[in-house]
Design an enzyme around this catalytic site. Structure first.
Site, mmCIF file in Angstrom:
data_model
loop_
_atom_site.group_PDB
_atom_site.id
_atom_site.type_symbol
_atom_site.label_atom_id
_atom_site.label_comp_id
_atom_site.label_asym_id
_atom_site.label_seq_id
_atom_site.Cartn_x
_atom_site.Cartn_y
_atom_site.Cartn_z
ATOM 1 N N THR A 126 -5.231 28.687 49.961
ATOM 2 C CA THR A 126 -5.996 29.582 49.100
ATOM 3 C C THR A 126 -6.690 30.687 49.900
ATOM 4 O OG1 THR A 126 -6.359 27.759 47.589
ATOM 5 C CG2 THR A 126 -7.827 29.645 47.357
ATOM 6 N N GLU A 127 -6.647 31.894 49.340
ATOM 7 C CA GLU A 127 -7.362 33.037 49.920
ATOM 8 C C GLU A 127 -8.226 33.660 48.830
ATOM 9 O OE1 GLU A 127 -4.679 35.789 51.745
ATOM 10 O OE2 GLU A 127 -3.838 34.252 53.077
ATOM 11 N N ASN A 129 -8.077 36.369 47.412
ATOM 12 C CA ASN A 129 -7.275 37.022 46.372
ATOM 13 C C ASN A 129 -5.959 36.310 46.094
ATOM 14 O OD1 ASN A 129 -9.063 39.251 45.778
ATOM 15 N ND2 ASN A 129 -8.606 39.911 47.869
ATOM 16 N N ARG A 268 -28.676 -2.132 28.219
ATOM 17 C CA ARG A 268 -29.702 -1.329 27.538
ATOM 18 C C ARG A 268 -29.884 -1.821 26.097
ATOM 19 N NH1 ARG A 268 -34.015 2.153 27.689
ATOM 20 N NH2 ARG A 268 -33.884 3.727 26.054
ATOM 21 N N ILE A 337 -23.954 8.142 27.051
ATOM 22 C CA ILE A 337 -24.310 6.736 26.814
ATOM 23 C C ILE A 337 -25.605 6.383 27.558
ATOM 24 C CG2 ILE A 337 -23.565 4.349 27.279
ATOM 25 C CD1 ILE A 337 -20.671 5.341 26.608
ATOM 26 N N GLY A 340 -31.100 10.010 28.244
ATOM 27 C CA GLY A 340 -31.957 10.761 29.169
ATOM 28 C C GLY A 340 -31.786 10.320 30.611
ATOM 29 N N GLU A 363 -6.086 22.303 43.622
ATOM 30 C CA GLU A 363 -4.624 22.084 43.652
ATOM 31 C C GLU A 363 -3.964 22.482 42.329
ATOM 32 O OE1 GLU A 363 -2.935 18.861 45.785
ATOM 33 O OE2 GLU A 363 -4.772 18.517 46.922
ATOM 34 N N THR A 365 -5.332 24.777 38.760
ATOM 35 C CA THR A 365 -6.248 24.561 37.626
ATOM 36 C C THR A 365 -5.488 23.895 36.480
ATOM 37 O OG1 THR A 365 -5.636 26.709 36.739
ATOM 38 C CG2 THR A 365 -7.585 26.654 38.178
ATOM 39 N N GLU A 367 -5.022 25.099 33.717
ATOM 40 C CA GLU A 367 -4.188 26.141 33.105
ATOM 41 C C GLU A 367 -2.856 26.266 33.855
ATOM 42 O OE1 GLU A 367 -7.433 26.382 33.864
ATOM 43 O OE2 GLU A 367 -8.213 26.323 31.827
#
Lengths: 379, 262
Positions: A126-127, A129, A268, A337, A340, A363, A365, A367
């Protein structure tokens, strides 16, 4: 058809699970908080031969193959995804290119030390651009007097700082698009090679991600990996394997999210009973467990296909796409689940979400995965 | 040094709910995951440590189903040399004396210096198999061993007693030691060990193969009759101590003293 792991695969799963849960899971929150690279754990993983799993014995591996390795990535990532991506990047995209395309001499020189865990490996593709569009690679390599003169930079590189060897792509035939890209093996101590400060990331904070710079970096002519102009073809093949391991990593995070959510839901109590007795929570857990099981089938099957020597482009992308989206959903539901408490750093589920998000990006996306799958379908 | 380590395949009851079957005598184990008994895991590690220090060999011996072979291979992946698995549904395995008799029958023709086993099993928890095994074989034993020193023809065993006391005993070899958890740090099997373990010898034998009369180790020979299994009811009681802090402390102290808790 056989859906069981073999006896030795079960033993590998158990050994890695026990190791990861006992030694790694208890420190994962601190590693994340301090953005501390897990050197000690990496050393122990090497002693357990985990880096040797995918490689044949003649190159220092154990000859177990992709499926046991994928099981190991899942278990490590279930405990700590930062360590998981360090491991996955080292094997699948760092060492694999040399293992797959190296000359005998290159394999003997680099695969052995990587398989024994004596050094880490990284992959520089990856670069700034050239992300999804690898054809936009700007790093150049020019052959002069039997030496490659390389200039350019890479970004978002896992294991950048700690790798002893890095495989990078660079343009050797300008103007020829993806057909002008070649791969090179870069030893860490090469003059003209430097690494940036590590990035400050959303998640996977204990993993080592940085930029690579090549300023008039000189490499011997035979550090070219495979044939000139075949770099793009090679990286597609490497990513076919890499995506399976990202699928396994995502699976580990999804499983950890589910484990935490189920344990919490059973413990819980609200309105006089454990919240796991409420259908609203049960449906969430049932959906999580189902997606995780489906993701596991897809990831293991892709790994199995790879071990059979069959093409996995479509299955790797499907497994990576489904497992990564499952991981993000599972982490989100786990937080829901926990209520908070899930939003608090005191509990692990917020980390799972931060870690899971990268699975949909790295590696390829989600898309890009859909594009790859669509092309494989003949669109 | 020739050692034999006896290990048992037991259910992990910590994660799945324990349910008694309608027969009242068996537990529904369909949801349990099974693995090596915890104390036996330490016995395996100790036997491998002794082998690494003194040389020799370690044999694994276990009574259990086919599925338990994963556990046996794991012991071999950690360094044990070969294994025997006894499978025979005629053994009254709820009775530690019957189990010990079968183990003794499988060992009697072998040469050995040491037999190691866990001091208790996580399923029935009798704490007697190892000791009974020593009796059947006519050799010395020490139980609850937390440290082992192998000497010339002898072994020095540090036994854990109540209240943090340790007792040190010396035994002439051959001997049986029942190993307490925490004696060592069990290792993780390296992948190369797992591969080697696939090639090691694992023999599966029945009572007939061992020359043991089933009538001597079956339910008719056992003097223990399993009557009934049940889940005890959870009882809880809480007493709230009222008053000023000093008074509360006094009352609490007297309750603790009366209850023999301090």
């Amino acid at each position: 058809m056989n859906f069981s792991l073999s006896e030795s695969q079960l033993l590998i799963q158990k050994t890695v699970r026990d190791f990861a849960q006992n030694e790694l899971a208890p420190i994962a929150a601190d590693l994340d908080k301090e953005a501390r690279f897990p050197h000690e754990i990496i050393k122990q993983m090497a002693e357990l031969d985990l880096f040797a799993l995918p490689y044949s014995e003649e190159y220092g591996g154990t000859g177990d193959g992709c499926l046991p390795y994928v099981v190991a990535v899942e278990e490590i990532s279930r405990a700590c995804a930062s360590t998981g991506i360090t491991y996955a990047a080292h094997c699948s995209i760092g060492t694999d290119p040399i293992y797959l395309f190296g000359t005998e001499k290159q394999k003997q020189k680099w695969v052995g030390p990587c398989a024994r865990g004596e050094m880490l490996a990284a992959f520089g593709l990856t670069e700034p651009n050239a992300g999804s569009d690898a054809g936009g690679t700007k790093t150049t390599a020019v052959l002069k007097n039997s030496e490659w003169l390389i200039n350019g930079s890479k970004c978002f590189i896992t294991n950048a700082t700690h790798a002893g060897v890095i495989v990078i792509s660079a343009v050797t035939e300008p103007g020829q698009g993806t057909k002008g890209i070649s791969s090179f093996i870069v030893p860490r101590d090469t003059a003209g090679f430097s690494v940036s400060e590590p990035y400050d990331k959303l998640g996977l904070k204990a993993s080592d991600t940085a930029e690579l710079y090549f300023d008039d970096m000189r490499l011997p002519e035979d550090n070219l990996l495979g044939k000139r102009g075949e770099g793009f073809k090679q990286l597609l093949k490497v990513l076919d394997g890499g995506r399976i391991s990202i699928g396994a990593l995502a699976l580990g995070i999804a499983q950890a999210s589910f484990d935490a959510a189920l344990a919490y839901a059973r413990e819980r109590r609200q309105f006089g009973q454990p919240i796991s007795k409420f259908q609203a929570i049960q449906f969430k857990l049932a959906d999580m467990a189902t997606s995780i099981e489906m993701a596991r089938m897809a990831v293991y099957r892709a790994a199995w296909l790879k071990d059979q020597g069959r093409a996995t482009t479509r299955e790797s992308s499907m497994a990576k796409l489904y497992a990564s989206e499952t991981a993000v959903k599972a982490a989100l539901e786990a937080i829901q689940i926990f209520g908070g408490y899930g939003y608090m750093k005191e509990y692990p589920v917020e980390r799972y979400l931060r870690d899971a998000k990268l699975m949909e990006i790295g590696e390829g996306t989600s898309e890009i995965q859909r594009l790859v799958i669509a092309r494989q379908l003949g669109c | 040094m020739k050692s034999i380590v006896c290990i048992k395949y037991v259910p992990d009851t910590s994660e799945a709910e324990v349910k008694v079957n309608p027969d009242g005598k068996t537990v529904d184990d369909s949801r349990f995951s099974f693995d090596i008994n915890d104390a036996d895991n330490y016995a395996v590690e100790e036997s491998v440590l002794i082998k690494e220090d003194k040389g020799g060999e370690v044999d694994v011996l276990s009574i259990g189903p086919k599925q338990s072979e994963v556990m046996i291979r794991m012991a071999m992946a950690k360094g044990c040399d070969r294994a025997v698995r006894v499978e025979d549904d005629r053994i009254a395995d709820h009775d530690p004396l019957m189990v010990a008799k079968v183990l003794a029958g499988a060992i009697k023709d072998k040469e050995f210096d040491l037999i190691l086993t866990g001091c208790w099993a996580d399923d029935y928890g009798h704490m007697s198999t190892g000791v009974a095994l020593a009796e059947y074989l006519g050799v010395n034993h020490a139980s609850m061993v937390k440290k082992v020193e192998v000497l010339d023809g002898k072994v020095r065993a540090h036994r854990e007693l109540e209240g943090g006391l340790m007792e040190v005993v010396e035994l002439e070899l051959p001997a049986v030691l029942t190993i307490q958890t925490g004696i060592n740090e069990p290792r993780y099997a390296p992948i190369r060990g797992i591969r080697q373990a696939q090639k090691k010898e694992l023999n599966v034998v029945s009572l007939d193969d061992l020359g043991i009369d089933p009538a001597e180790v079956g339910s008719e020979a056992s003097q223990v009759v399993l009557e009934n299994l049940y889940i005890p009811e959870v009882e809880s009681a809480a007493e709230f101590i009222e008053g000023e802090p000093d008074e509360k402390a006094d009352k609490l102290a007297s309750i603790l003293v009366k209850g023999g808790l301090v």
